[in-house]
Design a protein around this motif. Structure first.
Motif, PDB file in Angstrom:
ATOM      1  N   PHE A   1      12.425  70.787 -16.314  1.00 45.97           N
ATOM      2  CA  PHE A   1      12.323  69.759 -17.336  1.00 45.97           C
ATOM      3  C   PHE A   1      13.308  68.630 -17.074  1.00 45.97           C
ATOM      4  O   PHE A   1      14.499  68.878 -16.900  1.00 45.97           O
ATOM      5  CB  PHE A   1      12.610  70.399 -18.704  1.00 45.97           C
ATOM      6  N   ASN A   2      12.805  67.389 -17.021  1.00 44.64           N
ATOM      7  CA  ASN A   2      13.710  66.254 -16.854  1.00 44.64           C
ATOM      8  C   ASN A   2      14.034  65.670 -18.226  1.00 44.64           C
ATOM      9  O   ASN A   2      13.135  65.248 -18.951  1.00 44.64           O
ATOM     10  CB  ASN A   2      13.073  65.177 -15.967  1.00 44.64           C
ATOM     11  N   THR A   3      15.301  65.645 -18.585  1.00 38.47           N
ATOM     12  CA  THR A   3      15.656  65.245 -19.946  1.00 38.47           C
ATOM     13  C   THR A   3      15.456  63.751 -20.209  1.00 38.47           C
ATOM     14  O   THR A   3      15.484  63.329 -21.362  1.00 38.47           O
ATOM     15  CB  THR A   3      17.109  65.644 -20.278  1.00 38.47           C
ATOM     16  N   LEU A   4      15.269  62.968 -19.145  1.00 41.23           N
ATOM     17  CA  LEU A   4      14.901  61.566 -19.343  1.00 41.23           C
ATOM     18  C   LEU A   4      13.402  61.367 -19.165  1.00 41.23           C
ATOM     19  O   LEU A   4      12.938  60.281 -18.866  1.00 41.23           O
ATOM     20  CB  LEU A   4      15.672  60.648 -18.365  1.00 41.23           C
ATOM     21  N   TYR A   5      12.661  62.452 -19.372  1.00 44.77           N
ATOM     22  CA  TYR A   5      11.207  62.440 -19.373  1.00 44.77           C
ATOM     23  C   TYR A   5      10.663  62.039 -17.998  1.00 44.77           C
ATOM     24  O   TYR A   5      11.213  62.493 -16.999  1.00 44.77           O
ATOM     25  CB  TYR A   5      10.678  61.575 -20.534  1.00 44.77           C
ATOM     26  N   ASP A   6       9.608  61.232 -17.947  1.00 43.36           N
ATOM     27  CA  ASP A   6       8.972  60.956 -16.660  1.00 43.36           C
ATOM     28  C   ASP A   6       9.915  60.163 -15.749  1.00 43.36           C
ATOM     29  O   ASP A   6      10.199  58.996 -16.020  1.00 43.36           O
ATOM     30  CB  ASP A   6       7.660  60.179 -16.873  1.00 43.36           C
ATOM     31  N   PRO A   7      10.387  60.804 -14.673  1.00 39.31           N
ATOM     32  CA  PRO A   7      11.357  60.131 -13.802  1.00 39.31           C
ATOM     33  C   PRO A   7      10.732  58.997 -12.992  1.00 39.31           C
ATOM     34  O   PRO A   7      11.466  58.204 -12.396  1.00 39.31           O
ATOM     35  CB  PRO A   7      11.823  61.256 -12.877  1.00 39.31           C
ATOM     36  N   PHE A   8       9.400  58.928 -12.983  1.00 38.59           N
ATOM     37  CA  PHE A   8       8.747  57.896 -12.186  1.00 38.59           C
ATOM     38  C   PHE A   8       8.495  56.622 -12.971  1.00 38.59           C
ATOM     39  O   PHE A   8       7.979  55.646 -12.440  1.00 38.59           O
ATOM     40  CB  PHE A   8       7.443  58.446 -11.595  1.00 38.59           C
ATOM     41  N   ARG A   9       8.867  56.622 -14.237  1.00 40.23           N
ATOM     42  CA  ARG A   9       8.723  55.402 -15.029  1.00 40.23           C
ATOM     43  C   ARG A   9       9.830  54.429 -14.658  1.00 40.23           C
ATOM     44  O   ARG A   9      10.954  54.836 -14.302  1.00 40.23           O
ATOM     45  CB  ARG A   9       8.782  55.700 -16.529  1.00 40.23           C
ATOM     46  N   LYS A  10       9.519  53.153 -14.783  1.00 39.65           N
ATOM     47  CA  LYS A  10      10.521  52.140 -14.476  1.00 39.65           C
ATOM     48  C   LYS A  10      11.721  52.330 -15.394  1.00 39.65           C
ATOM     49  O   LYS A  10      11.578  52.505 -16.596  1.00 39.65           O
ATOM     50  CB  LYS A  10       9.886  50.760 -14.708  1.00 39.65           C
ATOM     51  N   GLY A  11      12.943  52.266 -14.819  1.00 32.36           N
ATOM     52  CA  GLY A  11      14.147  52.377 -15.635  1.00 32.36           C
ATOM     53  C   GLY A  11      14.596  53.798 -15.879  1.00 32.36           C
ATOM     54  O   GLY A  11      15.595  54.035 -16.554  1.00 32.36           O
ATOM     55  N   ALA A  12      13.837  54.776 -15.324  1.00 32.52           N
ATOM     56  CA  ALA A  12      14.223  56.182 -15.474  1.00 32.52           C
ATOM     57  C   ALA A  12      14.354  56.822 -14.099  1.00 32.52           C
ATOM     58  O   ALA A  12      14.026  56.228 -13.086  1.00 32.52           O
ATOM     59  CB  ALA A  12      13.193  56.929 -16.314  1.00 32.52           C
ATOM     60  N   ASP A  13      14.824  58.027 -14.069  1.00 26.05           N
ATOM     61  CA  ASP A  13      14.954  58.781 -12.820  1.00 26.05           C
ATOM     62  C   ASP A  13      15.236  60.235 -13.162  1.00 26.05           C
ATOM     63  O   ASP A  13      15.323  60.602 -14.338  1.00 26.05           O
ATOM     64  CB  ASP A  13      16.092  58.202 -11.963  1.00 26.05           C
ATOM     65  N   PHE A  14      15.391  61.035 -12.128  1.00 30.95           N
ATOM     66  CA  PHE A  14      15.785  62.420 -12.333  1.00 30.95           C
ATOM     67  C   PHE A  14      17.252  62.429 -12.744  1.00 30.95           C
ATOM     68  O   PHE A  14      18.057  61.656 -12.238  1.00 30.95           O
ATOM     69  CB  PHE A  14      15.618  63.228 -11.040  1.00 30.95           C
ATOM     70  N   VAL A  15      17.621  63.339 -13.644  1.00 28.03           N
ATOM     71  CA  VAL A  15      19.011  63.388 -14.091  1.00 28.03           C
ATOM     72  C   VAL A  15      19.830  64.305 -13.214  1.00 28.03           C
ATOM     73  O   VAL A  15      19.296  65.086 -12.403  1.00 28.03           O
ATOM     74  CB  VAL A  15      19.110  63.862 -15.570  1.00 28.03           C
ATOM     75  N   ARG A  16      21.165  64.215 -13.396  1.00 26.61           N
ATOM     76  CA  ARG A  16      22.090  65.107 -12.699  1.00 26.61           C
ATOM     77  C   ARG A  16      21.681  66.546 -12.987  1.00 26.61           C
ATOM     78  O   ARG A  16      21.412  66.903 -14.128  1.00 26.61           O
ATOM     79  CB  ARG A  16      23.510  64.825 -13.215  1.00 26.61           C
ATOM     80  N   GLY A  17      21.676  67.357 -11.945  1.00 27.74           N
ATOM     81  CA  GLY A  17      21.339  68.768 -12.119  1.00 27.74           C
ATOM     82  C   GLY A  17      19.880  69.070 -11.833  1.00 27.74           C
ATOM     83  O   GLY A  17      19.476  70.237 -11.849  1.00 27.74           O
ATOM     84  N   TYR A  18      19.078  68.057 -11.589  1.00 26.20           N
ATOM     85  CA  TYR A  18      17.675  68.297 -11.273  1.00 26.20           C
ATOM     86  C   TYR A  18      17.575  68.612  -9.790  1.00 26.20           C
ATOM     87  O   TYR A  18      17.952  67.784  -8.971  1.00 26.20           O
ATOM     88  CB  TYR A  18      16.814  67.077 -11.620  1.00 26.20           C
ATOM     89  N   PRO A  19      17.085  69.805  -9.440  1.00 25.70           N
ATOM     90  CA  PRO A  19      17.073  70.208  -8.027  1.00 25.70           C
ATOM     91  C   PRO A  19      16.315  69.212  -7.158  1.00 25.70           C
ATOM     92  O   PRO A  19      15.234  68.754  -7.524  1.00 25.70           O
ATOM     93  CB  PRO A  19      16.349  71.559  -8.028  1.00 25.70           C
ATOM     94  N   PHE A  20      16.901  68.884  -6.007  1.00 19.52           N
ATOM     95  CA  PHE A  20      16.293  67.890  -5.134  1.00 19.52           C
ATOM     96  C   PHE A  20      14.961  68.342  -4.557  1.00 19.52           C
ATOM     97  O   PHE A  20      14.051  67.542  -4.376  1.00 19.52           O
ATOM     98  CB  PHE A  20      17.275  67.483  -4.032  1.00 19.52           C
ATOM     99  N   SER A  21      14.835  69.633  -4.277  1.00 16.20           N
ATOM    100  CA  SER A  21      13.585  70.122  -3.682  1.00 16.20           C
ATOM    101  C   SER A  21      12.411  69.997  -4.644  1.00 16.20           C
ATOM    102  O   SER A  21      11.261  70.056  -4.235  1.00 16.20           O
ATOM    103  CB  SER A  21      13.733  71.578  -3.243  1.00 16.20           C
ATOM    104  N   LEU A  22      12.693  69.803  -5.936  1.00 12.81           N
ATOM    105  CA  LEU A  22      11.602  69.692  -6.899  1.00 12.81           C
ATOM    106  C   LEU A  22      11.289  68.247  -7.271  1.00 12.81           C
ATOM    107  O   LEU A  22      10.490  67.986  -8.157  1.00 12.81           O
ATOM    108  CB  LEU A  22      11.939  70.496  -8.169  1.00 12.81           C
ATOM    109  N   ARG A  23      11.944  67.301  -6.600  1.00 10.50           N
ATOM    110  CA  ARG A  23      11.776  65.910  -7.011  1.00 10.50           C
ATOM    111  C   ARG A  23      10.526  65.243  -6.458  1.00 10.50           C
ATOM    112  O   ARG A  23      10.169  64.137  -6.861  1.00 10.50           O
ATOM    113  CB  ARG A  23      13.015  65.084  -6.668  1.00 10.50           C
ATOM    114  N   GLU A  24       9.853  65.896  -5.521  1.00  8.19           N
ATOM    115  CA  GLU A  24       8.610  65.312  -5.010  1.00  8.19           C
ATOM    116  C   GLU A  24       7.517  65.421  -6.069  1.00  8.19           C
ATOM    117  O   GLU A  24       6.626  64.599  -6.142  1.00  8.19           O
ATOM    118  CB  GLU A  24       8.185  66.070  -3.763  1.00  8.19           C
TER     119      GLU A  24
END
Lengths: 355, 345
Positions: B131-154
């Motif tokens: 779960f990304n606490t800033l919701y959809d990381p692909f929206r403009k102005g958002a991203d994956f937060v600290r602690g979000y595993p890198f292997s799951l960012r694709e």
């Protein structure tokens, strides 16, 4: 019609825990919201330094000497030179609820320009049920103006008790070092007007900047790990606590909410310093996450402490091979529970009138 | 609003017409719909001629057309008529909005381009495993937060995008009956991925999906014996949504929920609907534990396989609870057959 002044909610049942190494100037902005509440200040770093608390606040302050005195050899589980030391504040609190906030977090404004009383929203979140068993597409059904949507089973509408309320941040978002380096100018300006429950079985990155929890329901699991001085890793304290808490909440039938309230995060920490702290964590995370995703806690673990001790055994068994740090961490987890039980049970027996 | 570059040729907009006069509906949506190809399916039960304004690239299908392609049109009455549109579409993305919804306005007062938002949701990855606490990381102005595993960012392919509703939210009849004046006025500026293994009631009122990825799983199946022409009197989309979620979880696809909003207008009366049809509400109680424990075999590697396997289990386990479920299972199998012949032709 004259407005009836409401007393501050949970005034005598909630402590605000603030770790600091600099100063507490930020409290001036929070005064209208925080003044009625008791503060527990955990002073990190040099214990000979005096941290001035703005006048008018009711507080207790602990520096490293106090921590060592109170816990003796068990003080080894409390981090030094890292905001992870804040969990000492959770341990010594005598209240049911804890709100913790960083000293670079200020009052934010909602889209209408009104100042957000973050504490009040956290309390609302904690006092009404979570819905971990089925996702409600209209988010928190207990919020005014919302409800369960068509298709949401009635048998699940009672929800589960809320153990943790995870707030968010406007302005400087909680990014890791690599993301900070790539996007140094990105600011979070999007106010998402929602609170939601993180579904059972789903992990999340818990940030300790703006966090509240029910100490009775989950307190012993809020250990923020071994970070800072003498440790190979930093900036994973709240993450570690969050993964442990989520697994235990899922096991015990408790809920974790995320979303509102927002605070205004003013300080961007140095990304290079952060990278050095996080570096190992970025790699270790790849093993830690599958570990937590696959943890099974036995039925016999019916209390938070039992769950936590069991978790520490599994950490030692399965994560030590990644790095001897996890061996130390597993031991520290046990030490933490021993210290928690010691400090909290002796208080309980005193309360019962025993000498 | 969305940064997606939309290829008009990749999108079909399917409208199930349960009311004959679509003039207001189409005119309200004109600024958003007019560049796309529309597939309008007339409810076979509707007697009157459809009234559709000029200026759209639309293909209209009625009872006779449906029967020509699939034989009997029984399965495609009421809200289920739109599934026929999904069947004959040849596009990658299908957007489908109920005919009692018009465009909403966002908090800044701008008209929400629901199609653009849906396509953007489908064109960017979903993140169901953490779960990304800033919701959809692909929206403009958002991203994956600290602690979000890198292997799951694709992330994974987003197969289904479920939008929400301002004004008349999709509440069930008992809830709306209890709160007759409740209107949803809260615009929550977020899209988020519904996490893996989490079930949700995925309403069919305002959706879009990747037809290539998940088409065979989106078909008419659970029909209540008293099913009516108001959403309060149906659960077919809720059933479909649960099937799709389980299948997406199994195939490693994602489901997003949140933006876009549409403005859902008032129609009907919740109390009247409740009197007519309360069975759906009761039925969900039986269905949820079933879906929560449902495991699909490793051998099911396509959406078609998954539907067929699921239908077997539905018949075995839920068929004995209520014959409606056996019929649903049969409908699911029939749908896959139809999909294989018609959709792939």
């Amino acid at each position: 019609m004259a407005a009836v002044a409401q007393p501050p909610p949970l005034k005598d049942e909630l402590d605000i825990v603030i770790p600091t190494i600099r100063n507490l100037d930020f409290l001036e902005m929070w005064r209208p919201f925080f003044e009625p509440y008791h503060l527990i200040i955990v002073q990190d770093g040099d214990p000979t330094k005096t941290i001035k608390v703005p006048p008018g606040f009711d507080y207790e302050l602990y520096n490293r000497n106090d921590i060592n005195k109170l816990l003796g050899p068990r003080a080894s589980c409390i981090s030094f030179k890292d905001s992870a030391c804040r969990c000492f504040g959770y341990m010594v609190s005598k209240k049911k609820y804890i709100y913790t906030i960083d000293d670079d977090c200020f009052v934010a404004n909602d889209p209408s320009g009104k100042a957000i009383n973050a504490l009040e929203q956290h309390i609302k979140n904690l006092l009404c049920p979570s819905t971990p068993y089925f996702f409600n597409t209209l988010y928190d059904p207990f919020r005014e103006g919302a409800d369960y949507v068509r298709g949401y089973p009635f048998s699940l509408r009672e929800g589960a008790p809320t153990a943790v309320s995870h707030g968010l941040w406007l302005n400087i978002p909680d990014y890791d070092a690599p993301t900070q380096l790539v996007k140094p100018l990105e600011r979070n300006t999007r106010y998402v007007d929602a609170v939601m429950t993180i579904p059972k079985g789903t992990l999340f990155p818990m940030c300790g900047m703006n966090l509240a929890f029910d100490r009775d329901l989950i307190g012993p699991a809020m250990y923020f790990g071994l970070m800072g001085d003498g440790q190979p890793i930093g900036r994973y304290d709240d993450m570690w606590a969050g993964w442990c808490c989520k697994v235990i909440c899922d096991h015990l039938g408790l809920g974790i909410k995320t979303g509102l309230p927002y605070i205004y995060h003013s300080k961007a920490s140095n990304p290079f310093v952060n990278l050095r702290k996080e570096y190992k964590g970025i790699f270790w995370q790849e093993d830690i996450i599958p570990f937590f995703q696959n943890v099974v806690l036995p039925k016999e673990c019916t209390t938070v402490q039992k769950c936590y001790i069991e978790l520490s055994k599994q950490v030692k068994e399965k994560l030590s091979k990644i790095d001897p740090y996890f061996d130390k961490l597993a031991d520290a987890m046990v030490t933490w529970i021993e210290a928690w039980d010691d400090l909290n049970s002796s208080r309980a027996s005193k309360a019962n009138g025993k000498a | 609003m969305s940064q997606a570059v939309i290829d008009d040729n990749e999108v079909d907009i399917v409208i199930g017409a349960l009311r004959s006069d679509l003039t207001t509906f189409m005119n309200e949506w004109r600024p958003i719909f007019s560049r796309f190809h529309l597939i309008i399916i007339k409810d076979p039960d509707l007697k009157e001629e459809l009234k559709i304004p000029e200026g759209f690239s639309a293909d209209v299908y009625a009872k006779a057309d449906i029967e020509q392609v699939v034989g009997s049109s029984i399965r495609f009455t009421g809200y289920s008529c739109r599934y026929f549109g999904f069947l004959i579409s040849r596009k990658k993305f299908v957007v489908c909005i109920d005919d009692d919804c018009v465009p909403a306005k966002d908090n800044a007062g701008y008209l929400v381009d629901a199609v653009a938002q849906h396509v953007s949701n489908l064109q960017t990855p979903a993140t169901p495993f953490f779960f990304n606490t800033l919701y959809d990381p692909f929206r403009k102005g958002a991203d994956f937060v600290r602690g979000y595993p890198f292997s799951l960012r694709e992330g994974v392919v987003c197969a289904l995008s479920c939008g929400l509703w301002l004004n008349m939210a999709d509440l069930d009849a008992p809830t709306q009956a209890l709160k007759p004046s409740q209107r949803n006025l809260r615009y929550v500026d977020a899209v988020l991925t519904v996490p893996a293994r989490a079930l949700a009631p995925l309403s069919g009122i305002n959706i879009a999906f990747n037809r290539q990825a998940i088409g065979p799983a989106i078909g008419p199946a659970l029909r209540l014996s008293g099913e009516g022409k108001l959403r309060w009197e149906t659960v077919e989309d809720i059933w479909c949504g649960m099937c799709v979620k389980v299948i997406c979880d199994h195939l490693g696809l994602g489901v997003k929920s949140g933006l876009p909003y549409v403005w859902r207008t008032e129609r009907g009366n919740a109390v009247e609907s409740l009197k007519k049809e309360w069975e759906g509400v009761k039925l969900m109680e039986d269905v949820v534990p079933f879906f929560q424990s449902l495991k699909l075999p490793q051998s099911a590697t396509t959406a078609e396989d998954c539907v067929v396997e699921m239908a077997k289990t539905v018949k075995e386990q839920l068929g004995k609870v209520d014959p409606m479920f056996s019929q649903a299972a049969e409908a699911m199998v029939e749908w896959v057959k139809l999909w294989k012949t018609v959709a792939s032709a």
